[in-house]
Scaffold this motif. Structure first.
Motif, mmCIF file in Angstrom:
data_model
loop_
_atom_site.group_PDB
_atom_site.id
_atom_site.type_symbol
_atom_site.label_atom_id
_atom_site.label_comp_id
_atom_site.label_asym_id
_atom_site.label_seq_id
_atom_site.Cartn_x
_atom_site.Cartn_y
_atom_site.Cartn_z
ATOM 1 N N ARG A 290 14.087 -9.696 -0.182
ATOM 2 C CA ARG A 290 12.895 -8.944 0.232
ATOM 3 C C ARG A 290 12.828 -8.837 1.751
ATOM 4 O O ARG A 290 12.454 -7.796 2.299
ATOM 5 N N TYR A 291 13.186 -9.907 2.446
ATOM 6 C CA TYR A 291 13.185 -9.909 3.906
ATOM 7 C C TYR A 291 14.134 -8.825 4.429
ATOM 8 O O TYR A 291 13.778 -8.054 5.329
ATOM 9 N N LEU A 292 15.322 -8.750 3.859
ATOM 10 C CA LEU A 292 16.295 -7.740 4.281
ATOM 11 C C LEU A 292 15.805 -6.328 3.955
ATOM 12 O O LEU A 292 16.020 -5.397 4.738
ATOM 13 N N GLU A 293 15.137 -6.165 2.811
ATOM 14 C CA GLU A 293 14.572 -4.858 2.461
ATOM 15 C C GLU A 293 13.529 -4.427 3.486
ATOM 16 O O GLU A 293 13.513 -3.263 3.910
ATOM 17 N N LEU A 294 12.680 -5.357 3.884
ATOM 18 C CA LEU A 294 11.649 -5.025 4.878
ATOM 19 C C LEU A 294 12.273 -4.661 6.215
ATOM 20 O O LEU A 294 11.831 -3.715 6.875
ATOM 21 N N GLN A 295 13.305 -5.398 6.630
ATOM 22 C CA GLN A 295 13.996 -5.058 7.880
ATOM 23 C C GLN A 295 14.545 -3.637 7.817
ATOM 24 O O GLN A 295 14.399 -2.870 8.769
ATOM 25 N N ALA A 296 15.164 -3.291 6.697
ATOM 26 C CA ALA A 296 15.739 -1.956 6.544
ATOM 27 C C ALA A 296 14.651 -0.884 6.543
ATOM 28 O O ALA A 296 14.833 0.190 7.137
ATOM 29 N N GLU A 297 13.514 -1.161 5.894
ATOM 30 C CA GLU A 297 12.409 -0.199 5.869
ATOM 31 C C GLU A 297 11.866 0.044 7.276
ATOM 32 O O GLU A 297 11.617 1.190 7.664
ATOM 33 N N ILE A 298 11.692 -1.015 8.043
ATOM 34 C CA ILE A 298 11.188 -0.875 9.410
ATOM 35 C C ILE A 298 12.188 -0.115 10.261
ATOM 36 O O ILE A 298 11.825 0.815 10.998
#
Length: 123
Positions: free
Chosen positions: A19-27
């Motif tokens: 989830r952390y990596l997904e959020l980084q990619a979204e930002i």
């Protein structure tokens, strides 16, 4: 700490990291999309980019990243998986679905009714 097996803890840790990596990619994607609309060579463009970025969305994503970081810290310190309000165990399935969950489902419902204006992730 909630009573999880080693395998469950590994799955939760993996879900936290994913989830952390997904959020980084979204930002990153939001910032790239915003910057593509402007000519970066102009000195004023950074302010224009920042003004165009959906700051509310990015703020929400950053807050969730902070919650994930805290959850990972608690997991490492073996203080993870208990509801912040009632102290009961947060269900394994809930933590896999929402790794940054701080409350059990019942307490989260109560929280959302009490503070409906806050934009926290729902159940």
């Amino acid at each position: 700490m909630a009573n999880f097996t080693e395998e469950q803890l590994a799955q939760i840790k993996s879900a936290l990291h994913k989830r952390y990596l997904e959020l980084q990619a979204e930002i990153r994607s939001e910032l790239v999309e915003s910057s593509e609309e402007f000519n970066i060579n102009q000195a004023d463009d950074i302010n224009n980019i920042l003004a165009d970025v959906d700051t509310a969305l990015i703020d929400k994503q950053i807050n969730e990243m902070r919650e994930l970081e805290m959850s990972e810290k608690y997991l490492m310190e073996l203080e993870f998986g208990d509801c912040a309000d009632c102290g009961e165990e947060i269900g394994f399935e809930r933590l896999i679905a929402n790794p940054s969950a701080q409350r059990c489902i019942e307490c989260q419902r109560k929280y959302e009714k009490t503070f409906p204006h806050e934009s926290n992730p729902s159940l």
